[in-house]
Design a protein around this motif. Structure first.
Motif, PDB file in Angstrom:
ATOM      1  N   TYR A   1       0.566  -1.264  -0.009  1.00 24.25           N
ATOM      2  CA  TYR A   1      -0.006   0.067   0.110  1.00 24.25           C
ATOM      3  C   TYR A   1       0.919   1.275  -0.077  1.00 24.25           C
ATOM      4  CZ  TYR A   1      -3.341   3.665   1.190  1.00 24.25           C
ATOM      5  OH  TYR A   1      -3.989   4.821   1.072  1.00 24.25           O
ATOM      6  N   TYR A   2       1.913   1.453   1.202  1.00 22.08           N
ATOM      7  CA  TYR A   2       2.569   2.504   0.933  1.00 22.08           C
ATOM      8  C   TYR A   2       3.501   2.608  -0.209  1.00 22.08           C
ATOM      9  CZ  TYR A   2       0.242   3.501   5.223  1.00 22.08           C
ATOM     10  OH  TYR A   2      -0.816   3.736   6.221  1.00 22.08           O
TER      11      TYR A   2
ATOM     12  N   THR B   1       2.697   1.738  -2.937  1.00 25.06           N
ATOM     13  CA  THR B   1       1.962   2.422  -4.098  1.00 25.06           C
ATOM     14  C   THR B   1       1.754   3.767  -4.164  1.00 25.06           C
ATOM     15  OG1 THR B   1       0.640   0.326  -4.059  1.00 25.06           O
ATOM     16  CG2 THR B   1      -0.346   2.105  -5.297  1.00 25.06           C
ATOM     17  N   SER B   2       1.486   4.241  -2.834  1.00 30.25           N
ATOM     18  CA  SER B   2       1.296   5.490  -2.513  1.00 30.25           C
ATOM     19  C   SER B   2       2.580   6.488  -2.579  1.00 30.25           C
ATOM     20  CB  SER B   2       0.918   5.755  -0.869  1.00 30.25           C
ATOM     21  OG  SER B   2      -0.231   5.113  -0.685  1.00 30.25           O
TER      22      SER B   2
ATOM     23  N   TYR C   1       4.768   5.737  -4.924  1.00 27.91           N
ATOM     24  CA  TYR C   1       4.923   5.645  -6.348  1.00 27.91           C
ATOM     25  C   TYR C   1       4.038   6.629  -7.104  1.00 27.91           C
ATOM     26  CZ  TYR C   1       4.880   3.966 -11.114  1.00 27.91           C
ATOM     27  OH  TYR C   1       5.031   3.954 -12.665  1.00 27.91           O
TER      28      TYR C   1
ATOM     29  N   PHE D   1      -4.496   2.663   5.480  1.00 31.61           N
ATOM     30  CA  PHE D   1      -4.452   1.032   5.093  1.00 31.61           C
ATOM     31  C   PHE D   1      -4.669   0.566   6.613  1.00 31.61           C
ATOM     32  CE2 PHE D   1      -2.431  -2.952   5.458  1.00 31.61           C
ATOM     33  CZ  PHE D   1      -2.734  -3.771   4.222  1.00 31.61           C
TER      34      PHE D   1
ATOM     35  N   TRP E   1      -7.634  -0.822   1.322  1.00 32.85           N
ATOM     36  CA  TRP E   1      -6.957   0.138   0.755  1.00 32.85           C
ATOM     37  C   TRP E   1      -7.575   1.412   0.553  1.00 32.85           C
ATOM     38  CZ3 TRP E   1      -2.120  -0.608  -2.870  1.00 32.85           C
ATOM     39  CH2 TRP E   1      -1.360  -1.687  -2.446  1.00 32.85           C
TER      40      TRP E   1
ATOM     41  N   LEU F   1      -4.267   7.947 -10.119  1.00 35.03           N
ATOM     42  CA  LEU F   1      -3.593   6.950  -9.567  1.00 35.03           C
ATOM     43  C   LEU F   1      -4.471   5.764  -9.053  1.00 35.03           C
ATOM     44  CD1 LEU F   1      -1.480   9.292  -6.942  1.00 35.03           C
ATOM     45  CD2 LEU F   1      -0.767   8.377  -9.246  1.00 35.03           C
TER      46      LEU F   1
ATOM     47  N   MET G   1      -4.002   2.075  -9.789  1.00 33.15           N
ATOM     48  CA  MET G   1      -2.945   1.440  -9.116  1.00 33.15           C
ATOM     49  C   MET G   1      -3.484   0.708  -7.587  1.00 33.15           C
ATOM     50  SD  MET G   1       0.104   4.032  -9.615  1.00 33.15           S
ATOM     51  CE  MET G   1       0.710   3.573  -8.034  1.00 33.15           C
ATOM     52  N   TYR G   2      -4.485   1.504  -7.206  1.00 29.55           N
ATOM     53  CA  TYR G   2      -5.076   1.038  -5.926  1.00 29.55           C
ATOM     54  C   TYR G   2      -6.239   0.139  -6.059  1.00 29.55           C
ATOM     55  CZ  TYR G   2      -2.613   4.829  -3.539  1.00 29.55           C
ATOM     56  OH  TYR G   2      -1.736   5.882  -3.062  1.00 29.55           O
TER      57      TYR G   2
ATOM     58  N   ARG H   1      -6.343  -2.416  -8.560  1.00 26.93           N
ATOM     59  CA  ARG H   1      -5.605  -3.275  -9.294  1.00 26.93           C
ATOM     60  C   ARG H   1      -5.637  -4.468  -8.123  1.00 26.93           C
ATOM     61  NH1 ARG H   1       0.220  -1.930 -11.827  1.00 26.93           N
ATOM     62  NH2 ARG H   1       0.740  -1.982  -9.527  1.00 26.93           N
TER      63      ARG H   1
END
Lengths: 949, 195
Positions: free
Chosen positions: A792-793, A795-796, A798, B43, B60, B71, B74-75, B77
């Motif tokens: 998660y982090y 991804t964040s 990124y 999270f 998420w 964005l 990406m989350y 997915r």
């Protein structure tokens, strides 16, 4: 107190000091790592008593027993435990006193002792005589049960065996013989144990429970670091079993590693082979013990087993044990010491139950524990002296010591020593207390100092490793003798903190007994980090120690020589194998690594490269978990649900570690080539100039100091090769950001607030390298972790970075408020009806620019403008193309929605164009090159430079 | 022993509709051994029993602001479920919700379970989105719909229970394997499904 009056010389003091240190270390180790359960203790004493030591109780026992009882009354059971360990060690040392009394050639002795650390049989045996049977003759057999188990696992560890096959093998074996296999029915590893024939079924299965960190038998509260230790323990103590496990005779009787290797080579065939065919002798043969080596070894072994050869978990791991986990860990000391007398215990067994068939009585009651009395006239002085010595400052300065001595000579009221606390408190603090601890036993001290035979063994437990430092560094001729000994102890004390580590590799540990310290050093770049979320209270309760204690713990870890966990051993083993081209695995890894390094052109993009590496790691992992190249099999060392985790770590070590530099260089190359490096660099500067509100941040943000802290973490991250450890650091950064955001307000912030702050922080850090770091983690992290918190982090992070990277485009997009967009749409409908077919200037690399002069009206030209050409460059181009005399008066403007917007020099017209085109409703816009100051249409002038475009 | 299945759930919806409040309420409402503390509220995880399985929700949160829209893929997915939240007192947020549904249908993981949460139902006196609208819409797209109040803990458990029930149980053939393997497979399946 009597010892006060006794004359002392420096030698005594040094020795005492040393003992003090040693004892402290022992106690510390006991405190922190050897959480020996009462069970362990009981069995320890029990088997000691009933077996080898039974004949040894002297009159002094009584004395000590009374003293001991007194002590025990005062202290908690924990102290009893410590006491007992100490006494037992003392007793072991006592054995040495006996055996070494006649030893003249100390040097040879010491050297061979050192050699023994490697479990190499001593080549030299210079001992002249053996005064008496120490009861440890069984120890002369150098191979412990653990060693035997390790060597012969191909025989007894048969994970693939099914019920019927196991039955087939075991039914011809005597009771006590066992196999470890994986039961298809239970989906667990089990010990298949041969019962005696009169038990009905001749086979019983005992399931092995595997938790994240340990192995244990179901129903038992004792857990073990690995399967070998578990089996070794149950060879000595039955615990929940009907009786102890028994090694096949051939293995039990084997005396050399070669013999064991031979047996191991047979594998499963061993059971039907001749080697196993002879039925165990009803009265197991007394192993012929060469007299000279016997007594010598026994002395050394006591010491080795008692002090040096302990391999156990580190305290930090102990504290990780789950709440619902097993009760205790077995002190490896126990295994080591008592594995030796399995021969002895067998003898005992046969003496008591002279059953000709070799069948044991099932459920034979465990031997009674011995009376708590332990030879004390000899042991307690050691303890008390050592306790006293704990007070000594760690210098070699004799004068200082003397001075302290004088201090200590003052009578001080005597509370019982509080060993446990002592372990956790400062040197000075412990001093006062430990002075008081000097008990009646210390009467003997001066004598002890005078008798070489007495002092030598007392020093022994500390000495071997440290002495080596002395040898290697000061080159003292090593001829033995008392004087030398004192030299040694001096240099030892002086070297104890700094030089100690250096001396370690000299021992050249091999195989399973691999020293852990070397590994610690090797992984220093991967310093182990506790997960960022570990509850604080946990840490403080168990592992927040004063620095001095930590350093002592480290020393202890050296004394005990390997705190290496099965996991670390496994990883190390795999890493070693990966460098060994004789293995298939080694070839695979080495070939791949060198292929990548030599063929830079084999990947088209950074993602392509990283994904291939990830794929390779996954494949190699699969190979390793299925191949038989790993010896011992990974299942025997690592609980099942941890195997993948361990393999993953091993992959990082053997693939990513050597490739890290290459990967980084390649990533940089790729990003320089595709322009994203430059793009990020420029945008990063823009974003950095924004205040938090402009970035959508409306919560407290990290201040300068916090940003510095974060930068330090990111810098550390760059040094790591393991993506997991990198992610761990990223999580720490996120935690820090969250702490600042929440600012004790108790408010919980979701992504709406966090992501803008993260973007702001990443920009403030101003580290371009973060881009490749994030990419490295994203692509190389174990895919199964991507859904978790790390993922998660990551991804964040990124996301935040890509926002920064595209900051200008975003700005361009923000030019057009939704209101403006609506107007634009109408305008679009009015003005253009057939602008559906893209013209040449819509294509990449071309830009249609209008040139507007007050005098001459509008002319247009299509210019070749590449995506990363800035407005500044376009202006130059326009000046040329439109033949402008004074270009400094002209600038590029975007005309959209009836509004003029001057583009700043560092924007990219092509990007703005691309953004405008990507809108769902195509908009009409013009890039116009015109004078700054003349505005024929009276449109708004934008002079401020910082609001880009 | 029950197998634990990890399920990624993403939270979508306009900023300010109470996405994270819903999760905080869900995760923190009851004292529960299965909660491991997380770094922050964006999270969170919670494990709930469902039939023979334990479902561990890995929730998420996404940033709802327009500028973070790009964005979102990406989350979401690899998500097994998406909770799309709107504010019953804001018609706009319901429009945004429809956009998210559309995007998920087009680009989201196949078979993603969609749950619509009309949050702030404690403020029904200033309601802008009628319950009926939401129900009809949800029906048309085959999504779960509930009106929730994170503030008063209304329907929060139910929302996630609904999701749990919509998650197809694992292949019975895989039941003989242990949880770890299942988990791995589950994850990789999801990975393949993603856009």
């Amino acid at each position: 107190m009597p010892w006060k009056q006794a004359g002392r010389d420096c030698l005594v003091e040094e020795r005492k000091k040393k003992l003090g240190k040693w004892y402290r270390e022992t106690v510390l180790a006991a405190n922190r790592t050897l959480l020996v359960a009462c069970h362990d203790l009981q069995s320890l004493r029990r088997s000691r008593h009933s077996g080898v030591f039974s004949g040894k109780m002297s009159s002094s026992t009584m004395k000590s027993s009374t003293m001991k009882t007194r002590c025990m009354d005062k202290r908690g059971s924990f102290f009893k435990l410590i006491d007992t360990i100490a006494s037992e060690i003392g007793e072991l040392k006592q054995e040495m006193v006996q055996t070494d009394l006649t030893v003249e050639d100390e040097s040879a002795d010491w050297r061979s002792l050192i050699k023994d650390m490697d479990n190499v049989p001593p080549e030299k045996n210079d001992v002249k005589g053996c005064p008496r049977d120490s009861g440890y003759d069984s120890l002369s057999n150098k191979l412990s049960i653990l060693d035997k188990l390790l060597h012969t696992h191909p025989v007894w560890l048969q994970l693939g065996l099914n019920d019927a096959e196991a039955m087939e093998i075991l039914k011809t074996q005597p009771p006590g013989i066992f196999l470890v296999r994986k039961s298809g029915r239970l989906q667990k590893k089990v010990i298949s144990l041969r019962l005696s024939s009169d038990c009905g079924s001749c086979l019983k299965e005992f399931a092995i429970k595997e938790s994240t960190y340990t192995f244990s038998l179901e129903g038992s509260g004792i857990s073990f670091a690995d399967l070998f230790r578990l089996i070794a323990f149950y060879c000595i103590s039955r615990d929940v079993l009907p009786f102890t496990l028994k090694l096949p005779h051939a293995i039990a009787a084997a005396k050399t590693e070669a013999e064991l290797e031979g047996i191991a080579h047979l594998g499963l065939n061993f059971w039907s082979s001749l080697a196993n065919s002879k039925l165990p002798d009803p009265s197991p043969p007394c192993r012929p013990v060469p007299l000279d080596s016997a007594c010598k070894d026994s002395g050394q072994l006591c010491l080795i087993n008692g002090v040096h050869s302990i391999r156990t978990r580190t305290p930090s791991e102990l504290e990780c044990s789950q709440t619902n986990g097993a009760l205790c860990f077995i002190n490896p000391l126990f295994l080591k010491v008592h594995s030796q007398d399995v021969g002895g215990s067998l003898k005992r067994q046969s003496l008591r139950t002279p059953d000709v068939n070799g069948t044991m009585r099932p459920r034979s009651p465990p031997p009674r524990p011995p009376p708590p009395a332990i030879n004390s006239t000899l042991t307690s002085p050691q303890i008390s002296r050592t306790i006293k010595q704990a007070s000594m400052p760690e210098t070699v300065n004799h004068k200082k010591e003397r001075g302290l001595d004088l201090l200590q000579n003052k009578p001080i009221p005597i509370p019982p020593p509080r060993l446990k606390k002592q372990a956790g408190c400062s040197e000075a603090d412990s001093a006062s207390r430990s002075v008081a601890a000097v008990g009646p036993g210390s009467v003997r001290m001066p004598e002890a100092a005078a008798v070489p035979g007495d002092t030598l063994p007392e020093l022994a437990p500390v000495a071997p490793k440290k002495t080596l430092t002395a040898i290697s560094e000061s080159h003292i001729p090593w001829n033995g003798g008392r004087q030398r000994l004192s030299d040694m102890s001096i240099s030892t004390s002086s070297s104890d903190s700094l030089d100690f580590d250096r001396s370690m590799p000299l021992f050249g540990y091999e195989g399973d007994t691999n020293s852990s310290l070397e590994d610690f050093e090797g992984e220093s770049d991967q310093e182990s980090m506790p997960p960022p979320l570990k509850p604080k209270k946990k840490r403080s309760s168990s592992f927040v120690l004063p620095k001095i204690v930590k350093s002592q713990l480290r020393k202890v870890s050296g004394v005990f020589s390997s705190f290496m966990t099965p996991e670390k051993r496994m990883i190390k083993k795999i890493a070693e194998m990966s460098r060994d081209k004789r293995t298939y695995f080694g070839c695979l890894v080495q070939d791949y690594v060198s292929f990548l390094q030599e063929n830079k052109e084999c990947h088209v993009s950074s993602t392509d490269m990283l994904q291939t590496i990830r794929q390779f790691m996954t494949q190699v992992k699969n190979y390793l978990s299925q191949s038989s190249e790993l010896d011992p099999p990974i299942e025997s060392l690592i609980p099942e649900d941890q195997i993948d985790v361990v393999l993953e770590k091993a992959m990082h070590k053997c693939i990513l570690k050597p490739l890290k530099g290459h990967i980084e260089a390649m990533l940089k190359e790729f990003h320089t080539m595709d322009g994203s490096w430059k793009q990020l660099k420029e945008n990063l500067q823009l974003v950095r100039q924004r205040n938090p509100q402009e970035l959508g941040v409306f919560v407290p943000t990290p201040d300068f100091v916090d940003v510095e802290k974060i930068k330090v973490k990111f810098t550390t991250m760059q040094k790591m090769y393991s993506p997991e450890k990198k992610v761990m650091l990223l999580l720490r950064v996120c935690k820090l950001i969250y702490t600042v955001m929440e600012n004790n307000s108790g408010r919980l912030y979701g992504a709406d607030d966090f992501l803008p702050v993260l973007t702001y922080v990443l920009a403030q850090c101003d580290m371009l390298e973060l881009d490749t770091e994030i990419e490295y983690m994203m692509e190389l992290l174990d895919p199964s972790l991507l859904h978790g918190e790390g993922g998660y982090y990551l991804t964040s992070a990124y996301g935040a970075l890509s926002l920064i990277k595209n900051f200008q485009e975003e700005q361009a997009a923000q030019l057009l408020s939704s209101e403006a967009r609506d107007t634009l749409r109408q305008w679009h409908k009015r003005r253009t009806t057939n602008r559906t077919i893209p013209s040449v200037d819509d294509f990449q690399n071309y830009l249609r620019v209008a040139f507007q002069e007050v005098t001459s009206g509008c002319t247009g030209k299509t210019l070749l403008v590449r995506p990363y050409i800035t407005t500044e460059d376009v202006c130059q181009l326009c000046a040329e193309k439109f033949k402008v005399a004074n270009p400094e008066e002209y600038r590029l403007f975007l005309f959209v929605d009836d509004t003029w917007q001057q583009l700043t020099e560092d924007t990219y017209p092509q990007k703005i164009k691309a953004e405008l085109h990507s809108r769902p409703q195509p908009q009409v816009f013009h890039f116009v090159y015109k004078r700054i100051n003349s505005d024929p249409y009276g449109a708004i002038l934008q002079n401020s430079n910082d609001s880009a475009t | 022993m029950m197998a634990i299945r990890e399920l990624k759930v993403c939270l979508l919806g306009d900023t300010g509709v109470g996405k994270s409040s819903i999760v905080c309420r869900f995760v923190q409402d009851h004292f529960d051994h299965n909660i491991s503390p997380t770094i922050g509220a964006s999270f969170m995880t919670k494990t709930v029993p469902c039939g023979n399985e334990l479902h561990k929700f890995l929730i998420w949160d996404t940033a709802g602001q327009e500028r973070f829209h790009s964005l979102a893929p990406m989350y979401y997915r690899g998500s097994a479920a998406a909770v799309i939240v709107y504010d019953i007192t804001k018609q706009d947020s319901f429009h945004t919700l429809k956009k998210w549904v559309k995007e998920l249908k087009e680009h989201g993981p196949e078979n993603i379970v969609m749950a619509i949460a009309g949050n702030k139902c404690d403020l029904s006196d200033i309601r802008e989105v009628p319950m009926k609208d939401a129900k009809e819409y949800a029906e048309s797209i085959g999504a779960i719909v509930v009106e929730t109040s994170a503030k008063n803990a209304v329907n929060i458990e139910e929302l996630f229970q609904g999701i749990s029930q919509q998650i197809p149980p694992l292949d019975p053939h895989e039941n003989s394997n242990n949880g770890a393997i299942k988990l791995g497979r589950q994850t990789s399946q999801m990975g393949r499904r993603c856009c």
